[in-house]
Motif scaffolding. Structure first.
Motif, PDB file in Angstrom:
ATOM      1  N   ASP A   1       5.447  15.030 -10.384  1.00 22.34           N
ATOM      2  CA  ASP A   1       5.944  15.220 -11.745  1.00 22.34           C
ATOM      3  C   ASP A   1       4.973  16.060 -12.575  1.00 22.34           C
ATOM      4  N   ILE A   2       3.680  15.819 -12.402  1.00 26.64           N
ATOM      5  CA  ILE A   2       2.667  16.595 -13.129  1.00 26.64           C
ATOM      6  C   ILE A   2       2.740  18.060 -12.711  1.00 26.64           C
ATOM      7  N   LEU A   3       2.850  18.316 -11.406  1.00 23.09           N
ATOM      8  CA  LEU A   3       2.948  19.696 -10.930  1.00 23.09           C
ATOM      9  C   LEU A   3       4.215  20.377 -11.430  1.00 23.09           C
ATOM     10  N   ALA A   4       5.317  19.663 -11.489  1.00 20.69           N
ATOM     11  CA  ALA A   4       6.563  20.244 -11.995  1.00 20.69           C
ATOM     12  C   ALA A   4       6.422  20.613 -13.471  1.00 20.69           C
ATOM     13  N   LYS A   5       5.784  19.744 -14.249  1.00 20.24           N
ATOM     14  CA  LYS A   5       5.575  20.036 -15.674  1.00 20.24           C
ATOM     15  C   LYS A   5       4.640  21.220 -15.862  1.00 20.24           C
ATOM     16  N   ALA A   6       3.594  21.297 -15.044  1.00 18.47           N
ATOM     17  CA  ALA A   6       2.661  22.413 -15.136  1.00 18.47           C
ATOM     18  C   ALA A   6       3.356  23.719 -14.770  1.00 18.47           C
ATOM     19  N   THR A   7       4.188  23.685 -13.753  1.00 18.54           N
ATOM     20  CA  THR A   7       4.933  24.877 -13.345  1.00 18.54           C
ATOM     21  C   THR A   7       5.865  25.330 -14.463  1.00 18.54           C
TER      22      THR A   7
ATOM     23  N   ARG B   1       0.839  -1.202   0.000  1.00 18.78           N
ATOM     24  CA  ARG B   1       0.000   0.000   0.000  1.00 18.78           C
ATOM     25  C   ARG B   1       0.876   1.256   0.000  1.00 18.78           C
ATOM     26  N   LEU B   2       1.907   1.261   0.802  1.00 19.89           N
ATOM     27  CA  LEU B   2       2.789   2.431   0.872  1.00 19.89           C
ATOM     28  C   LEU B   2       3.561   2.634  -0.429  1.00 19.89           C
ATOM     29  N   ARG B   3       3.959   1.546  -1.066  1.00 18.80           N
ATOM     30  CA  ARG B   3       4.658   1.679  -2.361  1.00 18.80           C
ATOM     31  C   ARG B   3       3.721   2.258  -3.423  1.00 18.80           C
ATOM     32  N   ARG B   4       2.451   1.816  -3.429  1.00 12.66           N
ATOM     33  CA  ARG B   4       1.473   2.399  -4.364  1.00 12.66           C
ATOM     34  C   ARG B   4       1.303   3.887  -4.098  1.00 12.66           C
ATOM     35  N   GLN B   5       1.225   4.249  -2.820  1.00 12.59           N
ATOM     36  CA  GLN B   5       1.059   5.644  -2.444  1.00 12.59           C
ATOM     37  C   GLN B   5       2.266   6.475  -2.872  1.00 12.59           C
ATOM     38  N   VAL B   6       3.466   5.950  -2.721  1.00 18.98           N
ATOM     39  CA  VAL B   6       4.677   6.660  -3.146  1.00 18.98           C
ATOM     40  C   VAL B   6       4.645   6.884  -4.658  1.00 18.98           C
ATOM     41  N   ARG B   7       4.272   5.854  -5.421  1.00 17.82           N
ATOM     42  CA  ARG B   7       4.188   6.010  -6.884  1.00 17.82           C
ATOM     43  C   ARG B   7       3.187   7.094  -7.256  1.00 17.82           C
ATOM     44  N   GLN B   8       2.032   7.112  -6.578  1.00 16.02           N
ATOM     45  CA  GLN B   8       0.999   8.109  -6.844  1.00 16.02           C
ATOM     46  C   GLN B   8       1.530   9.519  -6.536  1.00 16.02           C
ATOM     47  N   LEU B   9       2.169   9.683  -5.406  1.00 14.18           N
ATOM     48  CA  LEU B   9       2.701  10.993  -5.027  1.00 14.18           C
ATOM     49  C   LEU B   9       3.805  11.451  -5.981  1.00 14.18           C
ATOM     50  N   GLN B  10       4.643  10.525  -6.429  1.00 17.26           N
ATOM     51  CA  GLN B  10       5.693  10.885  -7.384  1.00 17.26           C
ATOM     52  C   GLN B  10       5.086  11.335  -8.709  1.00 17.26           C
ATOM     53  N   MET B  11       4.025  10.649  -9.145  1.00 15.90           N
ATOM     54  CA  MET B  11       3.353  11.024 -10.381  1.00 15.90           C
ATOM     55  C   MET B  11       2.733  12.421 -10.249  1.00 15.90           C
ATOM     56  N   GLU B  12       2.084  12.689  -9.118  1.00 15.41           N
ATOM     57  CA  GLU B  12       1.478  14.003  -8.900  1.00 15.41           C
ATOM     58  C   GLU B  12       2.543  15.094  -8.863  1.00 15.41           C
TER      59      GLU B  12
END
Length: 88
Positions: A65-71, A52-63
């Motif tokens: 990355d999306i915020l960095a690209k938007a910025t 569960r924690l590994r899935r959560q880490v992947r989700q947070l990393q994806m978010e």
């Protein structure tokens, strides 16, 4: 085994392979070990939490990355992003 039966006898009784019985016994001994002892493996609950924690880490990393690209996109456009603290 605790019941006095071999893993082979138990596998016939429960209709599964011997390796499965041995795996269950290993998991049970890990789960019953005192918390102060050094564990070789993970309990089922610990394994589920780790997944569960590994899935959560992947989700947070994806978010992130999306915020960095938007910025970067907004910075390239030269548009100022208004925030409540910057409005005067």
């Amino acid at each position: 085994m605790q019941a006095g039966k071999s893993a082979k006898e138990l596998s016939k009784e429960f209709g599964c392979c011997t390796k499965t019985i041995l795996s269950w016994v290993a998991q049970a001994s890990i789960a019953q070990a005192p918390k102060s002892s050094i564990k070789v493996g993970l309990t089922t609950a610990e394994g589920e939490e780790l997944s569960r924690l590994r899935r959560q880490v992947r989700q947070l990393q994806m978010e992130r990355d999306i915020l960095a690209k938007a910025t970067a996109w907004f910075a390239a456009k030269g548009e100022k992003i208004s925030t409540p603290s910057s409005s005067s």
